[in-house]
Design a protein around this motif. Structure first.
Motif, short mmCIF file in Angstrom:
data_model
loop_
_atom_site.label_atom_id
_atom_site.label_comp_id
_atom_site.label_asym_id
_atom_site.label_seq_id
_atom_site.Cartn_x
_atom_site.Cartn_y
_atom_site.Cartn_z
N MET A 123 0.85 -1.20 0.00
CA MET A 123 0.00 0.00 0.00
C MET A 123 0.88 1.25 0.00
O MET A 123 2.07 1.16 0.27
CB MET A 123 -0.93 -0.04 1.21
CG MET A 123 -2.12 -0.96 1.03
SD MET A 123 -3.01 -1.28 2.57
CE MET A 123 -3.49 0.37 3.09
N PRO A 124 0.32 2.42 -0.32
CA PRO A 124 1.16 3.60 -0.57
C PRO A 124 2.19 3.84 0.54
O PRO A 124 1.86 3.87 1.72
CB PRO A 124 0.17 4.74 -0.63
CG PRO A 124 -1.10 4.11 -1.08
CD PRO A 124 -1.11 2.74 -0.46
N MET A 125 3.44 4.00 0.10
CA MET A 125 4.55 4.15 1.05
C MET A 125 5.23 5.50 0.85
O MET A 125 6.35 5.70 1.25
CB MET A 125 5.53 2.98 0.90
CG MET A 125 6.37 2.99 -0.35
SD MET A 125 5.48 2.46 -1.82
CE MET A 125 6.74 2.54 -3.07
N TYR A 126 4.53 6.42 0.20
CA TYR A 126 5.12 7.70 -0.19
C TYR A 126 4.87 8.76 0.89
O TYR A 126 3.96 8.62 1.70
CB TYR A 126 4.48 8.18 -1.50
CG TYR A 126 4.34 7.10 -2.54
CD1 TYR A 126 5.43 6.75 -3.34
CD2 TYR A 126 3.14 6.41 -2.70
CE1 TYR A 126 5.31 5.75 -4.30
CE2 TYR A 126 3.02 5.41 -3.65
CZ TYR A 126 4.10 5.09 -4.45
OH TYR A 126 3.98 4.10 -5.39
N PRO A 127 5.68 9.84 0.86
CA PRO A 127 5.39 10.96 1.75
C PRO A 127 3.93 11.41 1.59
O PRO A 127 3.42 11.50 0.46
CB PRO A 127 6.37 12.04 1.29
CG PRO A 127 7.53 11.27 0.73
CD PRO A 127 6.90 10.08 0.06
N SER A 128 3.30 11.69 2.71
CA SER A 128 1.86 11.96 2.69
C SER A 128 1.43 12.53 4.02
O SER A 128 1.97 12.13 5.06
CB SER A 128 1.12 10.64 2.44
OG SER A 128 -0.23 10.72 2.85
#
Ligand code: GLC
Length: 539
Positions: A52-57
């Motif tokens: 699942m999304p592992m990006y800065p957020s």
């Protein structure tokens, strides 16, 4: 030679990194923790991890609101940690796909920040603006519990901006060629790093056109086909998995002629597995398989029972939805938007027979199965947590107070561990189940192993088999005459005798235990205990 069609008979495992294992003792899962658990996943037998999304957020939608597409969220570690993880996974023969959120960014993304501040900025046109909130009025609202409109007013911009999900997730404007190129570069960035593909999030909504419901538009397909073409040329063997929560006939075009997505989730079949089980009647499954068009040979469905979202009830009739809510979400807190925010085990009364039966469908219906982390040990949920957090709690590795998730005090975990009996870590955990031959986890391991040994379950065609009683879901999976598998599921709580005369003179060999054989001439009926399932090879 590398098998380009590896996904046709692969088993997928969905991972929420924050929830899986904490490597640095801050109460949040990270890539170091996940890397340390890879041997568990190898032993489980899965082929491909979906991250699942592992990006800065800013994490207003658990990372599906991305503020930087080419870095790792600091909570999860560094880019080096990600690379270490990827290499370690590949060394063990595991594939890795990651979430790709094309439709929208976070409102904290520098593009949106620049866009809202300055109408002349080149980024202004990266998003969809309007001086009225009445355009595209035929587009439905997806997060109905929170959002009242797909338009939100932005003071700084002095205009409304378009968003299909939370207001903090402005939609990108795919009519702008720069947006198309930026996102293709994101795809390139991660493929160059070596990932094996993407689970493409919320793809039906890329373009907007007045007078339509703004879903599945021809322009959207055209862009996705170009993206696929790019992957085929430079990265053969890497895959695109489509998240389009749509009816099968509307998902079908996402496969194109084998030139758009490699895979697509089969959303409508999922609630019907639960319907069939509760009603003790296969009809909902017969109906939806009959409504599912064939897909190109190189493509594959993805089947699932649960995931990180609510169990969506968008692909059922309003009456069916009411019935599902009444049966599976009797308390209002269990409901969210048009769905149910519960995990598999509590949905099925923590009844081992029903949970295995649901999984029997998952592993034998057409498509590659996706397991949601924690469901392989029968984890519970917590409907008192906000939004979908109740199904995103820390993985339960062992019986200790911190469940082996993190070394820090559980009070500092990103979300509380499940503590409601009988789902707490003292009862439900990996270590305990690994050492118990008869555990649910070991049953799932066997199902995965059998699925992988039998190409017919990935590649084979599908056909219903007459079983006499409507409570029996019996079907054949086969690759011509070569390999035929008969799957029999008793959806009811009553014992059933299924006549085998229709099969002719055959020998049936149990796929879980080859010493179990049935000669149809000598034993013309198959006795099925309540909620029993059998997977049999026709010899
Ligand atoms: C997808 C994701 C969901 C997310 C939404 C918006 O449906 O599965 O978790 O909230 O897209 O990105």
């Amino acid at each position: 030679m590398e098998d380009l069609l590896w996904y046709k008979n692969a088993v997928f495992y969905e991972i929420y990194v924050r929830a899986f294992a904490d490597g640095n003792g801050d109460g949040k899962g990270d890539f170091a923790g996940l890397t340390s658990k890879l041997d568990y996943l190898v032993a489980l037998g899965v082929d491909c991890l979906w991250i699942m999304p592992m990006y800065p957020s800013p994490l207003l939608d658990d990372g599906y609101d991305i503020s930087d597409y080419t870095h790792i969220h600091p909570d999860y570690g560094s880019m080096q940690d990600f690379k270490t993880f990827l290499t370690a996974a590949h060394d063990r023969g595991l594939k890795v796909i990651v979430d790709l959120v094309l439709n929208h960014t976070s409102d904290q993304h520098p593009w949106f920040q620049a866009a809202r501040r300055d109408a002349k900025s080149p980024y202004r046109d990266y998003y969809v603006w309007s001086d009225t909130d009445r355009k595209y009025s035929e587009a439905r609202i997806i997060f109905v519990d929170i959002e009242k409109s797909n338009w939100s007013w932005d003071d700084a911009a002095g205009e409304y901006y378009w968003h299909r999900f939370y207001a903090s997730q402005p939609d990108l404007n795919y009519d702008n060629p720069s947006v198309q190129e930026e996102m293709r570069n994101v795809v390139k960035f991660w493929l160059d790093l070596g990932i094996d593909g993407f689970r493409a999030d919320a793809v039906p909504y890329l373009f907007e056109r007045e007078g339509t419901n703004c879903e599945n538009l021809p322009e959207t397909h055209a862009y996705l086909k170009r993206l696929r073409h790019f992957i085929d040329i430079y990265y053969p063997g890497r895959i695109l998995l489509c998240e389009a929560n749509q009816w099968p006939e509307d998902v079908r075009p996402y496969f194109g002629e084998g030139d758009e997505f490699h895979m697509g989730f089969h959303f409508p079949i999922m609630p019907r597995i639960f319907m069939a089980l509760r009603r003790g009647d296969r009809s909902p499954l017969v109906w939806i398989t009959g409504r599912t068009p064939p897909i190109p040979e190189s493509c594959q469905w993805c089947t699932f029972l649960r995931n990180h979202d609510e169990l969506t009830l968008e692909m059922v009739t309003p009456e069916e939805r009411q019935w599902m809510w009444q049966e599976y979400a009797p308390e209002p807190r269990m409901r969210l938007n048009l769905g149910i925010r519960r995990r598999l085990a509590p949905l099925l009364d923590n009844d081992r027979r029903k949970i295995e039966l649901a999984n029997s469908h998952l592993f034998t219906l057409p498509g590659s199965p996706v397991i949601y982390y924690g469901d392989e040990i029968g984890m519970g949920d917590n409907v008192w947590l906000r939004d979908r957090d109740g199904v995103r709690t820390p993985m339960q590795w062992e019986a200790s107070p911190g469940a082996g998730f993190s070394s820090v005090d559980p009070g500092q975990f990103y979300l509380p561990l499940i503590d409601a009996k009988p789902y707490g870590p003292e009862k439900v955990n990996v270590v305990g189940q690994l050492s118990d031959e008869g555990s649910f986890l070991n049953t799932i391991r066997r199902m995965i192993a059998v699925h992988k040994q039998n190409a017919a379950l990935g590649w084979g065609d599908f056909g219903w088999v007459e079983a006499g009683d409507p409570a029996v879901a019996a079907y054949c999976r086969g690759c011509g005459e070569g390999e035929r598998i008969l799957v029999v599921n008793n959806l009811s709580g009553k014992p059933i005798q299924m006549p085998l005369s229709g099969l002719g003179a055959r020998r049936l060999v149990d796929l879980f235990d080859s010493t179990l054989e049935i000669e149809t001439e000598k034993e013309p009926v198959l006795v099925l205990e309540p909620y029993a399932y059998r997977w049999l090879r026709l010899v």
